[in-house]
Write an enzyme that holds these catalytic residues in place. Structure first.
Site, PDB file in Angstrom:
ATOM      1  N   HIS A 170      -5.520  -4.112  -1.051  1.00 52.76           N
ATOM      2  CA  HIS A 170      -4.232  -4.750  -1.344  1.00 52.76           C
ATOM      3  C   HIS A 170      -3.369  -3.837  -2.205  1.00 52.76           C
ATOM      4  O   HIS A 170      -2.176  -3.659  -1.941  1.00 52.76           O
ATOM      5  CB  HIS A 170      -4.427  -6.073  -2.109  1.00 52.76           C
ATOM      6  CG  HIS A 170      -5.088  -7.156  -1.354  1.00 52.76           C
ATOM      7  ND1 HIS A 170      -6.164  -7.851  -1.858  1.00 52.76           N
ATOM      8  CD2 HIS A 170      -4.830  -7.694  -0.140  1.00 52.76           C
ATOM      9  CE1 HIS A 170      -6.529  -8.782  -0.990  1.00 52.76           C
ATOM     10  NE2 HIS A 170      -5.748  -8.699   0.072  1.00 52.76           N
ATOM     11  N   SER A 184     -10.987  -9.383   0.915  1.00 50.78           N
ATOM     12  CA  SER A 184     -11.474 -10.214  -0.192  1.00 50.78           C
ATOM     13  C   SER A 184     -12.782 -10.905   0.178  1.00 50.78           C
ATOM     14  O   SER A 184     -13.695 -11.014  -0.649  1.00 50.78           O
ATOM     15  CB  SER A 184     -10.422 -11.265  -0.565  1.00 50.78           C
ATOM     16  OG  SER A 184      -9.264 -10.655  -1.050  1.00 50.78           O
ATOM     17  N   ARG A 231      -5.137  -4.649   9.794  1.00 51.00           N
ATOM     18  CA  ARG A 231      -6.284  -3.758   9.966  1.00 51.00           C
ATOM     19  C   ARG A 231      -6.710  -3.666  11.420  1.00 51.00           C
ATOM     20  O   ARG A 231      -7.193  -2.637  11.859  1.00 51.00           O
ATOM     21  CB  ARG A 231      -7.468  -4.270   9.134  1.00 51.00           C
ATOM     22  CG  ARG A 231      -7.251  -4.229   7.648  1.00 51.00           C
ATOM     23  CD  ARG A 231      -8.398  -4.917   6.936  1.00 51.00           C
ATOM     24  NE  ARG A 231      -8.421  -6.326   7.332  1.00 51.00           N
ATOM     25  CZ  ARG A 231      -8.594  -7.340   6.520  1.00 51.00           C
ATOM     26  NH1 ARG A 231      -8.816  -7.133   5.254  1.00 51.00           N
ATOM     27  NH2 ARG A 231      -8.577  -8.569   6.949  1.00 51.00           N
ATOM     28  N   LYS A 241      -7.355 -23.142   2.487  1.00 52.32           N
ATOM     29  CA  LYS A 241      -8.377 -22.181   2.077  1.00 52.32           C
ATOM     30  C   LYS A 241      -9.017 -22.628   0.776  1.00 52.32           C
ATOM     31  O   LYS A 241      -8.334 -23.037  -0.160  1.00 52.32           O
ATOM     32  CB  LYS A 241      -7.757 -20.789   1.870  1.00 52.32           C
ATOM     33  CG  LYS A 241      -7.348 -20.089   3.139  1.00 52.32           C
ATOM     34  CD  LYS A 241      -6.923 -18.659   2.834  1.00 52.32           C
ATOM     35  CE  LYS A 241      -6.591 -17.910   4.099  1.00 52.32           C
ATOM     36  NZ  LYS A 241      -6.243 -16.512   3.822  1.00 52.32           N
TER      37      LYS A 241
END
Length: 162
Positions: free
Chosen positions: A21, A132, A94, A45
């Site tokens: 990040h 994460s 990604r 979440k």
């Protein structure tokens, strides 16, 4: 053409913020005069850290970037962008899976706020595997996360998991 100051937003959950990040935030901060790291309170979440804790961890991680501020939010991204006069969202991608999901979000944000554009940044090669979720999993199983997160994040994460 008249130049206008641009405010960009780098949104995410950041549970916790990682070196991946920070790499993207640093690069985005060089592209825009003002960058807001927008930390989402996402009810869908289950986060390890509270919104306030995530804001504090991120703020400490990017305090060296003078044109970056960290703000927590719990509303629509389009509304947050409107409130902060932002015209650009920056997202890291990604994989092609990331891109498909991010494209849907970008199209929705553009439908809600037509002058809100999204740009995608690819992570640095050395950071492309970091997430994460992976960091938390490695830490939970006793792996070394020293090269994945800042030291203060590692300390808080290990406290939380033990």
């Amino acid at each position: 053409m008249k130049s206008k100051a641009l405010t960009a937003i780098f949104p995410g959950t950041f549970d916790p913020i990682t070196n991946g990040h920070i790499d993207l935030i640093t690069r985005a901060s060089q592209l825009f005069p003002r960058l807001i790291v927008a930390i989402a309170q996402n009810p869908n979440k289950k986060t390890l850290f509270t919104l306030e804790e995530r804001v504090n961890l991120a703020s400490t991680s990017v305090e060296h970037l003078l044109n970056v501020e960290v703000i927590g939010f719990d509303n629509l991204m389009a509304d947050f962008a409107q409130k902060h006069a932002a015209t650009v969202i920056v997202r890291g991608v990604r994989t092609t899976h990331d891109f498909e999901y991010e494209r849907q979000l970008a199209e929705m944000n553009r439908a809600l706020k037509p002058d809100l554009d999204t740009i995608f940044l690819m992570p640095s090669i050395a950071m492309g595997f970091i997430s994460s979720t992976i960091v938390k999993d490695v830490a939970l199983h006793g792996g070394d996360i020293s090269n994945l997160v800042p030291l203060h994040v590692k300390t808080e994460l290990l406290k939380r998991l033990t």
